[in-house]
Write a protein that holds these residues in place. Structure first.
Motif, PDB file in Angstrom:
ATOM      1  N   SER A  33       0.861  -1.041  -0.083  1.00 22.83           N
ATOM      2  CA  SER A  33      -0.033   0.126   0.127  1.00 22.83           C
ATOM      3  C   SER A  33       0.849   1.252  -0.063  1.00 22.83           C
ATOM      4  N   GLY A  35       0.954   5.755   0.102  1.00 27.68           N
ATOM      5  CA  GLY A  35       0.206   6.785   0.876  1.00 27.68           C
ATOM      6  C   GLY A  35       0.865   8.166   0.369  1.00 27.68           C
ATOM      7  N   TRP A  36       0.351   9.328   0.655  1.00 30.00           N
ATOM      8  CA  TRP A  36       0.551  10.342   0.229  1.00 30.00           C
ATOM      9  C   TRP A  36       0.177  11.320   1.656  1.00 30.00           C
ATOM     10  N   PHE A  47      -1.650  13.270   7.015  1.00 28.01           N
ATOM     11  CA  PHE A  47      -2.232  12.114   6.051  1.00 28.01           C
ATOM     12  C   PHE A  47      -3.233  12.967   5.025  1.00 28.01           C
ATOM     13  N   ALA A  50      -4.587   7.291   0.842  1.00 30.27           N
ATOM     14  CA  ALA A  50      -3.744   6.014   0.675  1.00 30.27           C
ATOM     15  C   ALA A  50      -4.362   5.121  -0.159  1.00 30.27           C
ATOM     16  N   THR A  58      -9.378   3.069  -1.418  1.00 20.69           N
ATOM     17  CA  THR A  58      -8.813   4.253  -1.253  1.00 20.69           C
ATOM     18  C   THR A  58      -9.299   4.846   0.244  1.00 20.69           C
ATOM     19  N   TYR A  60      -9.057   8.750   2.201  1.00 22.33           N
ATOM     20  CA  TYR A  60      -8.697  10.191   2.215  1.00 22.33           C
ATOM     21  C   TYR A  60      -8.856  10.803   3.510  1.00 22.33           C
ATOM     22  N   CYS A  96       5.194  11.062  -1.082  1.00 26.79           N
ATOM     23  CA  CYS A  96       4.695   9.867  -1.165  1.00 26.79           C
ATOM     24  C   CYS A  96       5.498   8.721   0.031  1.00 26.79           C
ATOM     25  N   LYS A  99       3.608   1.913   2.975  1.00 33.37           N
ATOM     26  CA  LYS A  99       3.379   1.485   3.819  1.00 33.37           C
ATOM     27  C   LYS A  99       3.915   0.226   4.276  1.00 33.37           C
ATOM     28  N   TYR A 106      -3.442   3.348   8.153  1.00 34.04           N
ATOM     29  CA  TYR A 106      -3.147   4.274   7.098  1.00 34.04           C
ATOM     30  C   TYR A 106      -2.892   5.769   7.204  1.00 34.04           C
ATOM     31  N   TYR A 112       4.486   3.952   7.820  1.00 30.11           N
ATOM     32  CA  TYR A 112       5.266   4.131   6.588  1.00 30.11           C
ATOM     33  C   TYR A 112       6.520   4.001   6.935  1.00 30.11           C
TER      34      TYR A 112
END
Length: 125
Positions: A33, A35-36, A47, A50, A58, A60, A96, A99, A106, A112
């Protein structure tokens, strides 16, 4: 050697759009996985979004839900963040991250283990 390289940041007027990319190498991309996150000056890293390893789910942050879309192309080892209806409060460095497998939640940065160098997004009013 694991590398994550973001691109696509820049300056945009409020209401505009940008697409960020994160090219990943040195790992089996499709297993993880991704994430941003973003970090504005003087603020903690937060966060943004992801996506699971196969892109089937997804997640958010409330602040970007309905405006941002995360996606991935496992054939290209790349994860994307399409940002629309941008606001000045979206101004930040965007990162970015990969994970960890089978652990963590997430939205939490400590879930991460590899991070890119970041790309700056500036939204002017």
């Amino acid at each position: 050697q694991v590398q994550l390289v973001e691109s696509g940041g820049g300056w945009v007027q409020a209401g505009g759009s940008l697409r960020l990319s994160c090219a990943v190498s040195g790992l089996t991309f499709s297993r993880y996985s991704m994430g941003w996150f973003r970090q504005a000056p003087g603020k903690e890293r937060e966060f943004v979004a992801a996506i699971t390893s196969n892109g089937g789910s997804t997640y958010y942050a409330d602040a970007v839900k309905g405006r941002f879309t995360i996606s991935r192309d496992n054939a290209k080892n790349t994860v994307y963040l399409q940002m629309s209806s941008l606001k000045p409060e979206d101004t930040a460095v965007y990162y970015c991250a990969r994970k960890t497998l089978n652990s963590g939640v997430y939205p939490v940065p400590t879930s991460y283990d590899y991070w890119g160098q970041g790309t700056q997004v500036i939204v002017s009013s």
